[in-house]
Scaffold this active site. Sequence first.
Site, mmCIF file in Angstrom:
data_model
loop_
_atom_site.group_PDB
_atom_site.id
_atom_site.type_symbol
_atom_site.label_atom_id
_atom_site.label_comp_id
_atom_site.label_asym_id
_atom_site.label_seq_id
_atom_site.Cartn_x
_atom_site.Cartn_y
_atom_site.Cartn_z
ATOM 1 N N LEU A 90 11.294 -20.710 -4.761
ATOM 2 C CA LEU A 90 10.342 -19.826 -4.071
ATOM 3 C C LEU A 90 9.058 -19.872 -4.892
ATOM 4 O O LEU A 90 9.120 -19.871 -6.122
ATOM 5 C CB LEU A 90 10.879 -18.376 -4.059
ATOM 6 C CG LEU A 90 9.877 -17.252 -3.733
ATOM 7 C CD1 LEU A 90 9.539 -17.225 -2.248
ATOM 8 C CD2 LEU A 90 10.429 -15.872 -4.137
ATOM 9 N N HIS A 109 2.649 3.271 -9.012
ATOM 10 C CA HIS A 109 2.527 1.833 -9.300
ATOM 11 C C HIS A 109 3.756 1.346 -10.072
ATOM 12 O O HIS A 109 4.275 0.270 -9.797
ATOM 13 C CB HIS A 109 1.249 1.551 -10.094
ATOM 14 C CG HIS A 109 -0.017 1.872 -9.348
ATOM 15 N ND1 HIS A 109 -0.190 1.550 -8.025
ATOM 16 C CD2 HIS A 109 -1.173 2.488 -9.731
ATOM 17 C CE1 HIS A 109 -1.396 1.945 -7.619
ATOM 18 N NE2 HIS A 109 -1.996 2.526 -8.637
ATOM 19 N N ASP A 155 0.833 -1.205 0.000
ATOM 20 C CA ASP A 155 0.000 0.000 0.000
ATOM 21 C C ASP A 155 0.869 1.258 0.000
ATOM 22 O O ASP A 155 1.979 1.252 0.542
ATOM 23 C CB ASP A 155 -0.901 -0.015 1.248
ATOM 24 C CG ASP A 155 -2.081 0.928 1.100
ATOM 25 O OD1 ASP A 155 -2.295 1.470 0.001
ATOM 26 O OD2 ASP A 155 -2.787 1.128 2.101
ATOM 27 N N GLY A 156 0.355 2.324 -0.613
ATOM 28 C CA GLY A 156 1.040 3.614 -0.543
ATOM 29 C C GLY A 156 1.627 4.092 -1.858
ATOM 30 O O GLY A 156 2.317 5.116 -1.897
ATOM 31 N N ARG A 213 0.164 7.614 -2.748
ATOM 32 C CA ARG A 213 0.697 8.693 -1.904
ATOM 33 C C ARG A 213 2.164 8.973 -2.227
ATOM 34 O O ARG A 213 2.612 10.115 -2.209
ATOM 35 C CB ARG A 213 0.525 8.335 -0.411
ATOM 36 C CG ARG A 213 -0.855 8.660 0.111
ATOM 37 C CD ARG A 213 -1.120 8.000 1.415
ATOM 38 N NE ARG A 213 -1.353 6.568 1.239
ATOM 39 C CZ ARG A 213 -1.244 5.670 2.207
ATOM 40 N NH1 ARG A 213 -0.878 6.049 3.417
ATOM 41 N NH2 ARG A 213 -1.498 4.407 1.979
#
Length: 257
Positions: A137, A43, A26-27, A30
């Site tokens: 992974l 993004h 998130d963020g 901003r």
Amino acid sequence: MTKYTSSTLAVPEASAIPRHVAIIMDGNGRWASKRLMPRVAGHSEGLGAVRKVVEECRRIGVEYLTVFAFSSENWRRPPEEVGFLMKLFLKSLKGEVSRMAENDIAFSVIGDLSRFDPAIQEMVHFSEQKTAACKGLTFTIAANYGGRWDILQAMRRCIAANPNLKPEQVTEELLQPHLSMAFAPEPDLFIRTGGEQRTSNFLLWQLAYTELYFTDVLWPDFDEAELHKAFDWYSQRERRFGRTSAQLASQAMSDAV
Ligand code: FPP
């Protein structure tokens, strides 16, 4: 049946390095607004942070990394931003799939892909197949995913697989294999960047006993050092899974003998 222990049915083994890390990134918006840039620039920058975190998790031996890239509620965003995220997703898959295969990273997507452009759906399937044999992974992207959607689709598939099921016969063991993350152990560590402290409909079932770590760092600024801060915090947690501290201490004593 899933090969992994349910944290509510049995006490899972807790390791020093989390086996499964789940992240809400998130963020981005901003981060961009602070620099007087359009939200979508955040993004693009966020994609760089995804690369760093994937590579570091691979390097230190995390087995599963799951990131929330697009929630079932994110369709409510302005259409230009949704369109940009879709293009970024497709472009990044095209650019990264060979590198993931070379680095022994298995790629997977959870979520309802049916609403996505066919080109994205094809690229997702191609990438999953190309990396299917990788063991280093498992990197999973949650796209058009919602925790409630997941539980509902699992319930529907469970009933379809067992049409004569009576309500009292529904158990965790029966439902679990139909959840979209049945291939992985439950997350040990959940990370949310950007300062908000909520789980936002991410992996609702699977987060039952996950350690929750929140940081104010905005996702594009989240790097290897920030990841290690989260791991250090995690290593200090006492994972009781419903037991008491005294029980844990006496188990540690008997393990040491
Ligand atoms: C949340 O930040 C972020 C998203 C909804 C999208 C996450 C996407 C990326 C990190 C881009 C690349 C990833 C892939 C896998 C292609 P926000 O926009 O809600 O930020 P804000 O709270 O500051 O507005």
